[in-house]
Design a protein around this motif. Sequence first.
Motif: not given
Length: 599
Positions: A236-250
């Motif tokens: 849940e915390e990760t999805a919230k963190f990533l879904n509000k990001a504009v340009k995430p990477v792995i």
Amino acid sequence: MLSHNLQSVSKLIPKMEADYEVGAKAEPTTTMPSSTGTLGAHLARRLVQIGVKDVFSVPGDFNLTLLDYLVAEPGLNLVGCCNELNAGYAADGYARAKGVGACVVTFTVGGLSVLNAIAGACSESLPVICIVGGPNSNDYGTNRILHHTIGVPDFTQESQCFQTVTCAQAVVNNLEDAHEQIDTAITTALKESKPVYISISCNLPGIPHPTFTKEPVPFFLPPFSSNPLGLEAAVEETAKFLNKAVKPVIVAGCKLRVAKAQKAFMEFADASGYPITIMPSAKGLVPEHHPNFIGTYWGAVSTNFVGEIVESADAYIFVGPIFNDYSSVGYSLLIKKEKSIVVQPNRVTIGHGPSLGWVFMADFLSAVAKKVKKNNTALENYRRIFVPNGVPLKCEKDEPLRVNILFKHIQEMLSGESAVIAETGDSWFNCQKLRLPENCGYEFQMQYGSIGWSVGATLGYAQAAKDKRVIACIGDGSFQVTAQDISTMIRCGQNTIIFLINNGGYTIEVEIHDGPYNVIKNWDYTGLVNAIHNGEGKCWTCKVRTEEELVEAIGTATWEHKDSLCFIEVFAHKDDTSKELLEWGSRVSAANSRHPNPQ
């Protein structure tokens, strides 16, 4: 005695863990007792059951009887090595291809010689079963001084040395608990993906004992299961963190291997749409033919445009990373903790916020893949700024061969039926730039960085991965450390292609800190290999100084001598290095030469 406390393996139920290859079931040999089994036969069969088919060994008087039982096991092949260090390196390379490796040496003189290789396997989280033939059980607890020791009646020196580089140490000098000690140590190696040390008294392997059955009960390794509440919170915390990001990477790290999470990683990558990058030590663990793969993130020496994309992202998820001075280019990565999610094999840490344990990497990645929104903004940014690399200029006729030309031709050799082994040195950087085709293997030892590792590791990897032709890139300085086991490669009928890069010294050390100690005595390397070959087995050598000679040599190695060990000595100028090594070396040098902090 055991340094690791685990539930007795005698309580494990008879089922084989699916992740480990099971050797073909072997009938009991006629040389073994018919009523009860022996320690030697039990250990040999256990190795076969966990997926070991080849054991790398150096004989010594304390392990000879044990070696008899390993030879008698139909499912095992004993590979004699020229020295213990290379036997350990070979077990390391074998474990990379097979998932587990094993070596057998003699007491102290052999054990302390193999110790460096076991430390390397520990640093790379490889389960290697290091077996040592120990003193006669009657000598323990006496005041006797034995050979192969430092001259005191204390036999614990060897096991003490192994304590910091293995996850369990078993000293088997009593048949009553030998079964439990051996099985518990092997189980610990597989569960923790680290080496273990097993010492077996030289008089015990052939003695029947009721605890040993003719056919040992197979292993069962209970699967790890994440804490459900911790997993839910982390997702849940990760999805919230990533879904509000504009340009995430792995960014993938080398611990993907130990976590057995490559499939889950790609599941997450496909669901997210993020650009996929790797840390240098993760090369070979992620498919580079994937449309979202953009290259290696290695700070200032990253693949072109990858560093800019990662360091400008507003969220990055590092999966299984190791941040050390080498991977961080002298601690110069421009990464901010508050933007990062770090996923380790059993823990997830989100920015400066929660850190949740007993959450296993594969479970986590599969679960978060179902919650993350697709976002290819960073990938589009990469494609917008990307400019393809220029093709290295073709050498003029008879012009001395350049290293970038060499690796242009090595790139063209690669396929899904090949594997690359890169030795510590400039080969790290040149091989990192190779684009690996689907199913092409790749290995190097970045965390430990022991020069000479690649010779033994190539022997072990090629012995395990017989469906691939190994291409090893080795510098002359590194080769001088461990050259002898070219002999074992020939004896085993391996068809590896070795590119020996002769540039007159320790090039990687030169770029960190130069001095006369980095210059080595030049050898006639092909002459040495020809002497080792001595007309026995299949081996072909040549020297190349120009591109024309290189093209001809590669053609010969891949056609006329495709079934032979091929040793190609490539002459290069001592200052012909990759630009990445120049940059990396200067930054590592700066990190090494920092002044002491004020006291």
